[in-house]
Write a protein that holds these residues in place. Sequence first.
Motif, PDB file in Angstrom:
ATOM      1  N   ASP A 157       0.825  -1.209   0.000  1.00 43.62           N
ATOM      2  CA  ASP A 157       0.000   0.000   0.000  1.00 43.62           C
ATOM      3  C   ASP A 157       0.855   1.253   0.000  1.00 43.62           C
ATOM      4  OD1 ASP A 157      -2.385  -1.492   0.231  1.00 43.62           O
ATOM      5  OD2 ASP A 157      -2.081  -1.689   2.374  1.00 43.62           O
ATOM      6  N   SER A 171      -9.336  -2.487  -7.744  1.00 40.92           N
ATOM      7  CA  SER A 171      -8.469  -1.357  -8.109  1.00 40.92           C
ATOM      8  C   SER A 171      -9.183  -0.020  -7.922  1.00 40.92           C
ATOM      9  CB  SER A 171      -7.987  -1.502  -9.551  1.00 40.92           C
ATOM     10  OG  SER A 171      -9.100  -1.582 -10.426  1.00 40.92           O
ATOM     11  N   ILE A 193       6.115  -2.614  -8.342  1.00 43.31           N
ATOM     12  CA  ILE A 193       4.674  -2.845  -8.437  1.00 43.31           C
ATOM     13  C   ILE A 193       4.014  -1.647  -9.104  1.00 43.31           C
ATOM     14  CG2 ILE A 193       2.573  -3.390  -7.137  1.00 43.31           C
ATOM     15  CD1 ILE A 193       4.803  -5.471  -6.810  1.00 43.31           C
ATOM     16  N   LEU A 246      -2.114 -11.431  -6.158  1.00 40.76           N
ATOM     17  CA  LEU A 246      -3.425 -11.110  -6.734  1.00 40.76           C
ATOM     18  C   LEU A 246      -3.867  -9.689  -6.399  1.00 40.76           C
ATOM     19  CD1 LEU A 246      -5.414 -14.362  -5.898  1.00 40.76           C
ATOM     20  CD2 LEU A 246      -4.444 -13.733  -8.092  1.00 40.76           C
ATOM     21  N   ILE A 247      -4.517  -9.046  -7.359  1.00 44.98           N
ATOM     22  CA  ILE A 247      -5.202  -7.776  -7.116  1.00 44.98           C
ATOM     23  C   ILE A 247      -6.689  -8.076  -7.144  1.00 44.98           C
ATOM     24  CG2 ILE A 247      -5.750  -5.486  -8.024  1.00 44.98           C
ATOM     25  CD1 ILE A 247      -2.941  -5.309  -9.103  1.00 44.98           C
ATOM     26  N   TYR A 248      -7.360  -7.805  -6.023  1.00 45.68           N
ATOM     27  CA  TYR A 248      -8.791  -8.073  -5.920  1.00 45.68           C
ATOM     28  C   TYR A 248      -9.637  -6.899  -6.405  1.00 45.68           C
ATOM     29  CZ  TYR A 248      -7.174 -11.771  -2.767  1.00 45.68           C
ATOM     30  OH  TYR A 248      -6.545 -12.853  -2.228  1.00 45.68           O
ATOM     31  N   ALA A 304      -5.441   0.099  -4.883  1.00 44.27           N
ATOM     32  CA  ALA A 304      -5.407  -1.350  -5.098  1.00 44.27           C
ATOM     33  C   ALA A 304      -5.662  -2.118  -3.806  1.00 44.27           C
ATOM     34  CB  ALA A 304      -4.054  -1.760  -5.677  1.00 44.27           C
ATOM     35  N   ASN A 305      -6.465  -3.138  -3.906  1.00 48.38           N
ATOM     36  CA  ASN A 305      -6.661  -4.087  -2.806  1.00 48.38           C
ATOM     37  C   ASN A 305      -6.004  -5.381  -3.259  1.00 48.38           C
ATOM     38  OD1 ASN A 305      -7.496  -5.720  -0.729  1.00 48.38           O
ATOM     39  ND2 ASN A 305      -9.657  -5.733  -1.309  1.00 48.38           N
ATOM     40  N   ALA A 306      -4.795  -5.634  -2.752  1.00 45.38           N
ATOM     41  CA  ALA A 306      -4.016  -6.767  -3.238  1.00 45.38           C
ATOM     42  C   ALA A 306      -3.522  -7.633  -2.095  1.00 45.38           C
ATOM     43  CB  ALA A 306      -2.828  -6.266  -4.052  1.00 45.38           C
ATOM     44  N   ARG A 307      -3.280  -8.897  -2.406  1.00 45.67           N
ATOM     45  CA  ARG A 307      -2.693  -9.821  -1.436  1.00 45.67           C
ATOM     46  C   ARG A 307      -1.889 -10.850  -2.204  1.00 45.67           C
ATOM     47  NH1 ARG A 307      -4.660 -14.602   1.572  1.00 45.67           N
ATOM     48  NH2 ARG A 307      -3.482 -14.692   3.514  1.00 45.67           N
ATOM     49  N   GLN A 325       1.223   0.830  -9.688  1.00 48.45           N
ATOM     50  CA  GLN A 325       0.037   1.368  -9.011  1.00 48.45           C
ATOM     51  C   GLN A 325      -0.552   2.458  -9.905  1.00 48.45           C
ATOM     52  OE1 GLN A 325       1.844   2.472  -5.232  1.00 48.45           O
ATOM     53  NE2 GLN A 325       1.154   0.568  -4.299  1.00 48.45           N
TER      54      GLN A 325
END
Length: 201
Positions: free
Chosen positions: A2, A30, A174, A26-28, A20-23, A176
């Motif tokens: 983040d 954006s 990464i 994977l990006i869940y 971005a909501n990522a883990r 963004q």
Amino acid sequence: MDTVIGVQYKDGVIIAADQANARSILIYQSNLDKIKQLTSHSAMGVSGPNCDLVQFTEYISKNLQLYELRHEGTKLSTKAQANFCRNELAVALRKGPYQVSALLGGFDLTTQKPSLYYLDYMGTLQKVPFGAQGYAQYFTLSTMDREYRENLDETAALDIIGKAIHELQSRFLIKQNNFIIKVIDQDGVRVHSQGADPADT
């Protein structure tokens, strides 16, 4: 992964965060809004796992509203809000720690002054003129340190945020793409720009 960036200027505070909501790999999502409005004149940009991000920001904002209701409309100053957040992080550290780091910005109507506070998951609190959370710190702090001046106006502060985001997008491994930028001043909290609409789900 983040990113949260903040700059204080003479009439307010600007906070920017990636969307971005990522883990893992994977990006869940954006179009996530990582900048939570706490009161009419304060907001907190948060980095960390989405579950902690949502739970912590909701908990803080609802407690600030409860304080206002219990004390006949009395609003906490930005400094008091930051100290409340720091205390909650420190207490949780010995129970079930929140994995969140934050930048809390606000405009105090009584003093007519803005302020920006840096908080991390260990309960550290520091008043700062500019700051960043996440890997963004490694790329953006030098740019903000070089460009920051006392008594900046809003346009100059937005320019610093833009340069910091550009540096991040140029050099960070990464990608963004989407950033949301919010301005907090005497008129309250408003969205300046967003890469993707958080309401689009």
